[in-house]
Scaffold this active site. Structure first.
Site, PDB file in Angstrom:
ATOM      1  N   GLU A  85     -15.745  10.151   0.755  1.00 37.61           N
ATOM      2  CA  GLU A  85     -14.982  11.385   0.540  1.00 37.61           C
ATOM      3  C   GLU A  85     -15.353  12.041  -0.792  1.00 37.61           C
ATOM      4  OE1 GLU A  85     -10.766  10.986   1.224  1.00 37.61           O
ATOM      5  OE2 GLU A  85     -11.055  10.445   3.335  1.00 37.61           O
ATOM      6  N   GLU A 131     -13.364   7.239   9.431  1.00 33.64           N
ATOM      7  CA  GLU A 131     -11.911   7.176   9.203  1.00 33.64           C
ATOM      8  C   GLU A 131     -11.238   8.115  10.195  1.00 33.64           C
ATOM      9  OE1 GLU A 131     -10.141   7.481   5.311  1.00 33.64           O
ATOM     10  OE2 GLU A 131     -11.874   6.491   4.354  1.00 33.64           O
TER      11      GLU A 131
END
Length: 513
Positions: free
Chosen positions: A193, A316
């Site tokens: 991320e 995810e």
């Protein structure tokens, strides 16, 4: 006059078309891409009791364990045929320094987990302990490197420590710490991320950093892990655009994150239990957005990488609700209901439909965190509805996907909202059998589905169904089997095989001729 009225009524009835049954047609003669087993990958982050307590209790615990890992939890996970585990994060990865997690556990530094709850991180679980776990599970390792607070040297030395069979100082240190042979690292990610907790970067800046770091991640070709670039999230395709254009032949895959939130708002997400039908609908609506997100990113990949060398890794995903009352907000603990099993199955069917690009996914997370497989409380353990969905879909691992069409599908409607009533997927498994998965999104009405297998005779089906009376049916430590799969079967009659899919249900079965 009366006779004329009756005649007109009869004509009107005759003019109304007969109700068209939902038909699911499987083309068994034209198999598509293989559904990579890693689509059923898992994720274990240093977050709350996702590892400590939930999976790891230490070798001196009274809870039965092997090398510190709970026997009950590991045994249950083995039944899922877990193919891959991602570790150590998540956001935690970009603050994790691997040298803190090697050597004698009583001499490892204690840090603060600033991302998740501000609790002490003992570093009791490090590289060696993680590989003990994946070896017990028979799974591959997906290690996430620290780009945010690390360095290219730190990352390259971790790769050497794990994979080198030389007499280098780092390889000898690994041997001294108890593992003579190199670890098998299947995948290694450069950061996590990067657009957010991994550094708040622009895709262009991250791309330059990736190139720099990747240049030093050296290992013999036969043991070098596949390197993954940290990609975008939600509806943003910019990351896939930049990475797939700039990293040709330098990355095996681009990651992507998308969480299903009932309200669509991070501040107040919605409850895991006790929700109303409006949030049943909004949750399923939002999870079905996964289809558009994948389509949009795959279109970018097809433009920049027509040879399909780059995979699209949804590493995810899952449901994210408001945390359970009375728990640490940073631990992301939530209950898990029938709704979560339906969400999981809908996503599985979407992933199967894009098997040529979607070669890995990792649900968040394995134990006690978000949409978990297992919930523990001290020495107690229960299996969630999501666990059962994964277990029912085991035959789809490394199976050949089969084209599926749904004709005359029903619609589940609530107010102005509407979604397809039936979701379907099919594959030819490694055991040679044809498997079909069906999901009924309607929480009130069962649906009759006529199953047709082009090129083959379909005479009966045998499998399992997961459903319950309540939308939020879930297991507790007092009632561990309040919801679990039940046997499911159907036989052809008069040349037609009709399968009744209960309301709010997941059904997986094999087809016999």
């Amino acid at each position: 006059m009366k006779a004329l009225k009756l005649s007109l009524i009869s004509l009107a009835i005759a003019a109304v078309p007969a109700f068209a049954q939902v038909t699911v047609t499987v083309d068994a003669a034209h198999p598509g891409p293989v559904i990579n087993k890693n689509v059923y990958g898992q994720f274990a982050e240093h977050l709350g009791s996702g590892i400590y307590g939930g999976l790891w209790v230490g070798p001196n615990s009274k809870i039965p364990n092997t090398k510190g890992w709970r026997n009950d939890v590991v045994g249950a996970l083995k039944d899922l045929h877990v193919p891959l585990v991602r570790w150590p994060g998540g956001c935690f990865a970009d603050e994790y320094h691997w040298r803190d997690g090697i050597g004698p556990r009583d001499k490892r530094p204690v840090k603060v987990n600033t991302n998740w709850g501000g609790v002490e991180e003992s570093n009791a679980v490090g590289t060696h302990e993680f590989f003990d776990l994946v070896e017990m599970l028979g799974a591959d390792a997906y290690v996430n490197g620290n780009l945010g607070t690390g360095s290219s040297r730190e990352m390259s030395e971790w790769i050497e420590y794990m994979t080198s069979d030389s007499k280098s100082t780092l390889a000898e240190l690994r041997r001294k710490n108890g593992h003579p042979k190199p670890f098998k690292v299947a995948y290694f990610a450069v950061g996590n991320e990067a657009w957010g907790c991994g550094g708040n970067m622009r895709p262009e800046y991250y791309t330059d950093m990736y190139k720099q770091y990747d240049s030093f991640l050296k290992a013999p070709r036969e043991v070098r892990p596949k390197i993954i670039a940290s990609g975008g999230n939600d509806s943003d395709t910019r990351w896939t655009e930049v990475l797939s254009r700039e990293l040709k032949n330098r990355t095996d895959g681009i990651s992507f994150h998308y969480y299903t939130i009932p309200t669509g708002q991070w501040k107040v997400k919605g409850a895991a239990t006790g929700f109303d039908e409006a949030q049943w609908m909004s949750t399923l609506q939002n999870t079905l957005k996964m289809e558009n997100h994948i389509q949009d990113n795959v279109a970018v990949l097809d433009k920049n990488d027509p040879q399909k060398k780059i995979g699209f890794y949804v590493d995810e995903w899952g449901t994210w609700y408001d945390v359970e009352k009375g728990t640490n907000a940073g631990f992301l603990y939530q209950q898990n209901t029938l709704r979560d099993a339906v969400v999981a199955a809908l996503n599985f069917n979407i992933f199967h439909a894009h098997a040529d690009r979607v070669r890995m996914t990792n649900i968040a997370q394995m134990v006690n965190v978000l949409q978990s497989m297992i919930i523990t409380d001290k020495d107690k353990m229960l299996l969630t509805p999501t666990y059962y969905a994964y277990k029912m879909y085991v035959p789809f691992q490394d199976a050949a996907s089969l084209p599926v069409s749904v004709a005359n599908d029903t619609s589940y409607k609530l107010g102005a909202s509407s979604i397809p009533g039936i979701s379907a997927s099919a594959a030819r498994a490694k055991d040679g059998k044809l498997y079909v998965a069906l999901v009924n999104t309607n929480p009130h009405e069962a649906t009759d589905v006529v199953l047709s297998v082009a090129g083959e005779s379909a005479q009966s089906v045998q499998g399992q169904v997961l459903t319950a009376v309540a939308m939020d049916a879930h297991n507790t430590m007092e009632q561990k089997q309040a919801i679990k799969p039940a046997p499911f079967s159907a036989q052809a009659a008069n040349g037609k095989l009709t399968v009744k899919v209960p309301a709010k249900a997941v059904v997986v079965f094999s087809v016999a001729g």
